[in-house]
Design a protein around this motif. Structure first.
Motif, mmCIF file in Angstrom:
data_model
loop_
_atom_site.group_PDB
_atom_site.id
_atom_site.type_symbol
_atom_site.label_atom_id
_atom_site.label_comp_id
_atom_site.label_asym_id
_atom_site.label_seq_id
_atom_site.Cartn_x
_atom_site.Cartn_y
_atom_site.Cartn_z
ATOM 1 N N ASN A 79 -86.246 73.242 38.976
ATOM 2 C CA ASN A 79 -85.552 73.156 37.688
ATOM 3 C C ASN A 79 -86.502 73.424 36.524
ATOM 4 N N TRP A 80 -87.727 72.957 36.649
ATOM 5 C CA TRP A 80 -88.708 73.194 35.583
ATOM 6 C C TRP A 80 -89.022 74.678 35.480
ATOM 7 N N VAL A 81 -89.167 75.341 36.630
ATOM 8 C CA VAL A 81 -89.478 76.768 36.633
ATOM 9 C C VAL A 81 -88.347 77.580 36.022
ATOM 10 N N LEU A 82 -87.123 77.129 36.222
ATOM 11 C CA LEU A 82 -85.964 77.868 35.736
ATOM 12 C C LEU A 82 -85.619 77.553 34.287
ATOM 13 N N ASN A 83 -86.534 76.950 33.547
ATOM 14 C CA ASN A 83 -86.332 76.753 32.118
ATOM 15 C C ASN A 83 -86.357 78.074 31.362
ATOM 16 N N GLN A 84 -86.766 79.141 32.017
ATOM 17 C CA GLN A 84 -86.775 80.473 31.417
ATOM 18 C C GLN A 84 -85.720 81.317 32.117
ATOM 19 N N ASP A 85 -85.290 82.380 31.447
ATOM 20 C CA ASP A 85 -84.326 83.298 32.047
ATOM 21 C C ASP A 85 -85.017 84.104 33.137
ATOM 22 N N VAL A 86 -84.386 84.191 34.290
ATOM 23 C CA VAL A 86 -84.942 84.927 35.420
ATOM 24 C C VAL A 86 -83.895 85.912 35.917
ATOM 25 N N ASP A 87 -84.277 87.179 36.017
ATOM 26 C CA ASP A 87 -83.365 88.220 36.481
ATOM 27 C C ASP A 87 -83.475 88.455 37.979
ATOM 28 N N VAL A 88 -84.708 88.377 38.489
ATOM 29 C CA VAL A 88 -84.945 88.515 39.928
ATOM 30 C C VAL A 88 -85.831 87.357 40.376
#
Length: 230
Positions: A103-112
């Protein structure tokens, strides 16, 4: 098979005691407000490829520029793809600890999102259903965060220390999850590298810079189609 068995004895001992290394990146400020605004605009337009894994992703023992995520960035740049690669590898990571920090890593937008976890589980004999569940939970979290995120799963294999049944079932986790979740699959991240002393560091586990060139080819053979579809 001989190479894999030789690889196994070193691999088991080392990854049991591997520890995390954190790499911090500092951003540089532009000299003028105009230049800074332009840079922020360019960055915001780039799609993000995030590699989420353990020491194999982190590039343990080498410079960050020699790890395969950096090599993928170089390839994307050379082909004029407008992507930013983020290396979120953490040495010693298991699927359980990965699930705790996703969840912490996904605090940014990720496309792939490229998921490379599981090797440490297998080498420690963690129950296979626990590994499978943790990987599925990570996949679900990524999908819940953004259903449009493309997910690539990196397959992994382990030496036969835990017995043939465990080893086989472990290897099968990755293609099965990929099929069940409609994910792209890298069949074996270390194909052509694992067990070859010339392509691994002295620990016998982590690829050399030359070995990572092959790993990057393994990743790109799948990732190329994914980024072309973006």
């Amino acid at each position: 098979m001989r190479n894999l068995i030789r690889y196994s004895s070193i691999l088991l001992m080392f990854l049991m005691f591997s520890c995390g290394e954190n790499t911090e990146k500092k951003s540089e400020k532009n000299n003028t407000e105009e230049a800074q605004t332009e840079t922020e605009t360019q960055d915001s337009e780039k799609d993000v490829i995030l590699f989420f894994g353990n020491s194999l992703t982190a590039g343990m023992g080498l410079e960050p520029s020699e790890a395969f995520p950096a090599l993928i960035q170089n390839r994307l740049d050379s082909l004029d793809y407008d992507y930013e690669v983020i290396n979120a590898g953490l040495s010693g990571e298991t699927t359980a600890s990965g699930k705790n920090r996703i969840n912490w890593v996904l605090n940014q937008d990720v496309d792939v999102f490229v998921l490379e976890l599981g090797a440490n589980d297998g080498l420690r004999g963690i129950p296979l259903e626990e590994t499978r569940k943790n990987l599925q939970d990570i996949i679900n979290t990524v999908k819940d965060k953004n259903p449009k995120t493309k997910i690539v799963l990196a397959g992994m294999q382990i030496p036969p220390n835990m017995g043939e049944e465990y080893t086989t079932e472990f290897r099968n986790i990755f293609p099965e999850l990929a099929e069940e979740n409609n994910l792209e699959l890298i069949p074996f991240l270390l194909e052509g590298v694992a067990g070859d002393p010339k392509l691994n560091q002295q620990d016998g586990i982590h690829p050399t810079a030359e070995g990572y060139e092959i790993v990057a080819d393994n990743v790109w053979s799948v990732l190329e189609d994914v980024v072309e579809k973006e």
